[in-house]
Enzyme design. Structure first.
Site, mmCIF file in Angstrom:
data_model
loop_
_atom_site.group_PDB
_atom_site.id
_atom_site.type_symbol
_atom_site.label_atom_id
_atom_site.label_comp_id
_atom_site.label_asym_id
_atom_site.label_seq_id
_atom_site.Cartn_x
_atom_site.Cartn_y
_atom_site.Cartn_z
ATOM 1 N N LYS A 258 0.905 -1.089 0.115
ATOM 2 C CA LYS A 258 0.038 0.131 -0.035
ATOM 3 C C LYS A 258 0.776 1.306 0.079
ATOM 4 O O LYS A 258 0.667 2.234 -0.756
ATOM 5 C CB LYS A 258 -1.050 0.011 1.137
ATOM 6 C CG LYS A 258 -1.610 1.353 1.531
ATOM 7 C CD LYS A 258 -2.450 1.324 2.790
ATOM 8 C CE LYS A 258 -1.846 1.622 4.019
ATOM 9 N NZ LYS A 258 -1.636 2.897 4.450
ATOM 10 N N ARG B 247 -4.185 10.798 4.621
ATOM 11 C CA ARG B 247 -3.282 11.568 4.575
ATOM 12 C C ARG B 247 -2.667 11.715 3.457
ATOM 13 O O ARG B 247 -2.051 12.812 3.016
ATOM 14 C CB ARG B 247 -2.392 11.467 6.021
ATOM 15 C CG ARG B 247 -1.378 12.485 6.059
ATOM 16 C CD ARG B 247 -0.596 12.066 7.461
ATOM 17 N NE ARG B 247 0.802 12.890 7.228
ATOM 18 C CZ ARG B 247 1.102 14.090 7.957
ATOM 19 N NH1 ARG B 247 -0.143 14.890 8.244
ATOM 20 N NH2 ARG B 247 1.936 14.600 7.707
ATOM 21 N N CYS C 56 -4.857 12.969 13.097
ATOM 22 C CA CYS C 56 -5.294 11.686 12.862
ATOM 23 C C CYS C 56 -5.294 10.726 14.074
ATOM 24 O O CYS C 56 -4.563 11.164 15.004
ATOM 25 C CB CYS C 56 -4.854 10.698 11.594
ATOM 26 S SG CYS C 56 -3.163 10.175 11.784
ATOM 27 N N ASP D 25 4.847 20.840 8.257
ATOM 28 C CA ASP D 25 5.794 21.626 8.208
ATOM 29 C C ASP D 25 7.026 21.466 7.110
ATOM 30 O O ASP D 25 7.336 22.261 6.524
ATOM 31 C CB ASP D 25 6.066 22.260 9.606
ATOM 32 C CG ASP D 25 6.363 20.874 10.362
ATOM 33 O OD1 ASP D 25 6.229 19.702 10.040
ATOM 34 O OD2 ASP D 25 6.990 21.157 11.545
ATOM 35 N N VAL E 91 8.785 10.132 5.659
ATOM 36 C CA VAL E 91 8.642 9.358 4.260
ATOM 37 C C VAL E 91 7.970 9.958 3.309
ATOM 38 O O VAL E 91 8.302 10.455 2.264
ATOM 39 C CB VAL E 91 7.945 8.258 4.773
ATOM 40 C CG1 VAL E 91 7.514 7.166 3.569
ATOM 41 C CG2 VAL E 91 8.526 7.031 5.733
ATOM 42 N N ASP F 184 4.931 0.468 11.941
ATOM 43 C CA ASP F 184 3.668 0.056 11.230
ATOM 44 C C ASP F 184 3.642 -1.479 11.727
ATOM 45 O O ASP F 184 2.763 -1.885 11.558
ATOM 46 C CB ASP F 184 3.562 0.094 10.014
ATOM 47 C CG ASP F 184 3.480 1.608 9.499
ATOM 48 O OD1 ASP F 184 3.090 2.228 9.978
ATOM 49 O OD2 ASP F 184 3.501 1.922 8.023
ATOM 50 N N ILE G 19 8.013 7.280 16.881
ATOM 51 C CA ILE G 19 7.629 7.995 15.553
ATOM 52 C C ILE G 19 6.335 8.728 15.792
ATOM 53 O O ILE G 19 6.348 10.129 15.513
ATOM 54 C CB ILE G 19 7.624 7.007 14.235
ATOM 55 C CG1 ILE G 19 8.656 6.042 14.292
ATOM 56 C CG2 ILE G 19 7.098 7.792 12.877
ATOM 57 C CD1 ILE G 19 9.900 6.597 13.524
ATOM 58 N N ARG H 10 -8.477 -0.793 4.625
ATOM 59 C CA ARG H 10 -7.467 0.024 4.239
ATOM 60 C C ARG H 10 -6.379 -0.352 3.716
ATOM 61 O O ARG H 10 -5.582 0.165 2.954
ATOM 62 C CB ARG H 10 -7.381 1.141 5.173
ATOM 63 C CG ARG H 10 -8.735 2.141 5.294
ATOM 64 C CD ARG H 10 -8.303 3.392 6.222
ATOM 65 N NE ARG H 10 -7.426 4.096 5.747
ATOM 66 C CZ ARG H 10 -7.039 5.196 5.907
ATOM 67 N NH1 ARG H 10 -7.463 5.567 7.441
ATOM 68 N NH2 ARG H 10 -6.050 5.992 5.503
#
Ligand code: EPZ
Length: 430
Positions: free
Chosen positions: A22, A102, A126, A134, A175, A317, A339, A409
């Site tokens: 994904k 996002r 989220c 930024d 990323v 993740d 993170i 998702r």
């Protein structure tokens, strides 16, 4: 609303084909905005986020042709999608679409580079954290963009003559901002040097695709990426890389339930930092030509501490899934999230299954228990949801995972893939 019903206790045995990633597919699809030629992507996963992005790209003027074919042998959908954006018909990405995902904010890079302007809604926070933009704004400003924030939108304009190459150092590894800067700088005049860039495999995959389209990018996979701007990009054909997070998720499921599963169409080197702690926890990992074989010993899980970090560190993740595994370890382990500031929503839900976890700032202390017991649970993000599926597979009795749309998702045919390996998992509609 759909739910997933799991009856835990079965070891997993069999073969699971891994889908295209994904998080590689999304930026690759967005790259189609950079050229008026056709970009063909192979191995595109069938996921809700991908379908949403197809709609978003359609709004900008991308013509989309999908060739879907179900592979008999692997059971996977070998989707090939052709993207052709002859002209950009709209440079605005509205709130109702960007707020749903996002990554759609990333269209700002190609729109600005190709059309000289972009008006893109701020994505907002989220469930996993505030997630500001930024670095994107500062990076694009370094390329000469004039940026204003107006009514919740980022209004970006390129200087007359287009974006100009520059040196930019990301304040923190990002990323998404690395993806956007690579895309924007590919069509800028002159050379751009990005420092403290993300090294994630998905960034490398995008760089390879952009180079196939005629970009001149070097250094991808290291902290310094150099981009020589070109005047235009052409079409290309590119295969989306395998999903390392899906791979790691199923590997952790096997480590937790026990069993022997071969994950095909994937590569161990994409997730070395996650496989090492999994081996330390007692799973056997065998590297194969076309994937990895995982052998789990469900009842003899050793406690292992992990800290999430950008590549080459342990991926955020996979943090929730690893925590699920540790709930049944024979001792105490610690999981530290560096993170995202709020990526512990699974803790309370895992506790509903009988896990013993306490939070100390950004660190979770997990005291392994002998067994988990099924319960109704829900989570507010994709990876947290799948950690509950993994825990449910190892728990005694029935677990009902609510809010399945999070899973849709990012996990293609999750219940089908698990059922084929002997798990009792079904989707309950309505
Ligand atoms: C990507 O998100 C992934 N999403 C995430 O996967 C993944 O968790 C994350 O990278 C980290 O690996 C996709 O690829 C679609 P970041 P991204 O910018 O790019 C801060 C999943 O479950 N930051 O690397 O949005 C940010 O708040 C998802 O599939 C700023 O402060 O993440 C975070 O703390 C969730 N300002 C850190 O940097 C900025 O302008 C890293 O975020 C940008 C980021």
């Amino acid at each position: 609303m759909d739910r997933i019903r799991i009856v835990g206790g079965n070891a997993l045995n069999g073969v699971i084909p891994i889908s295209g990633a994904k998080n590689a597919a999304l930026p690759l699809m967005i790259a189609s905005l950079l050229t008026s030629d056709t970009l063909t992507l192979e191995n595109v996963p069938h996921l809700a986020d991908v379908e949403l992005l197809l709609r978003i790209l359609g709004n900008h003027g991308v013509d989309i042709a999908v060739n879907g074919r179900r592979e008999k042998q692997s059971g996977s959908y070998a989707r090939t999608i052709h993207f052709t954006c002859r002209t950009i018909v709209d440079t605005t990405a509205p709130y109702d679409l960007v707020s749903k995902m996002r990554a759609s904010f990333w269209v700002i890079g190609p729109l600005l580079a190709r059309e000289g302007r972009a008006r893109v809604s701020l994505p907002g926070g989220c469930a996993i954290g505030t997630r500001p933009v930024d670095f994107f704004i500062e990076g694009l400003q370094a390329l000469g963009a004039i940026i204003e924030i107006d009514s919740g939108y980022v209004d970006a304009k390129a200087p007359s003559g287009g974006l100009v190459g520059a040196h930019f150092t990301f304040p923190k590894v990002s990323v998404g901002a690395t993806h956007v800067m690579m895309m924007a700088a590919s069509l800028a005049r002159g050379t751009t040097v990005l420092k403290n860039a993300a090294c994630e495999p998905e960034v490398v995959d995008l760089a390879h695709c952009l180079n196939a389209m005629g970009a001149k990018i070097s250094g991808m996979g290291t902290r310094t990426i150099t981009i020589e701007g070109v005047t235009s990009l052409s079409g290309a054909r590119h295969q989306v890389l395998p999903d390392r997070i899906e791979t790691g998720t199923y590997a952790m499921a096997v480590a937790m339930t026990g069993g022997d599963v071969t994950l095909t169409g994937t590569r161990a080197e994409l997730l070395a930092s996650a496989l090492a702690p999994l081996e330390a926890a007692g799973a056997e990992i065998i590297h194969l030509d076309d994937g990895i074989r995982v052998i789990g010993h469900g009842d003899a899980i050793r406690p292992v501490d992990i800290v999430t970090e950008p590549v080459p560190g342990f991926p955020t993740d996979l943090q929730a899934q690893f925590m699920a595994l540790m709930t049944r370890s024979q001792g105490i382990s610690h999981v530290t999230e560096t993170i995202f500031e709020n990526r512990f929503m699974h803790v309370q839900e895992l506790a509903r299954l009988g896990a013993k976890i306490s939070l100390h700032g950004q660190t979770a202390r997990i005291e392994g228990v002998r067994s988990l017991r099924g319960a109704p649970v829900m989570a507010t993000d994709l990876r947290a949801s799948v950690s509950l599926v993994i825990a449910g597979l190892a728990a005694e009795g029935e677990t009902l995972v609510n809010r399945v749309y999070h899973l849709d998702r990012g996990f293609e045919r999750l219940e089908e893939k698990l059922s084929l390996c002997g798990a009792v998992v079904e989707r309950i509609s309505g």
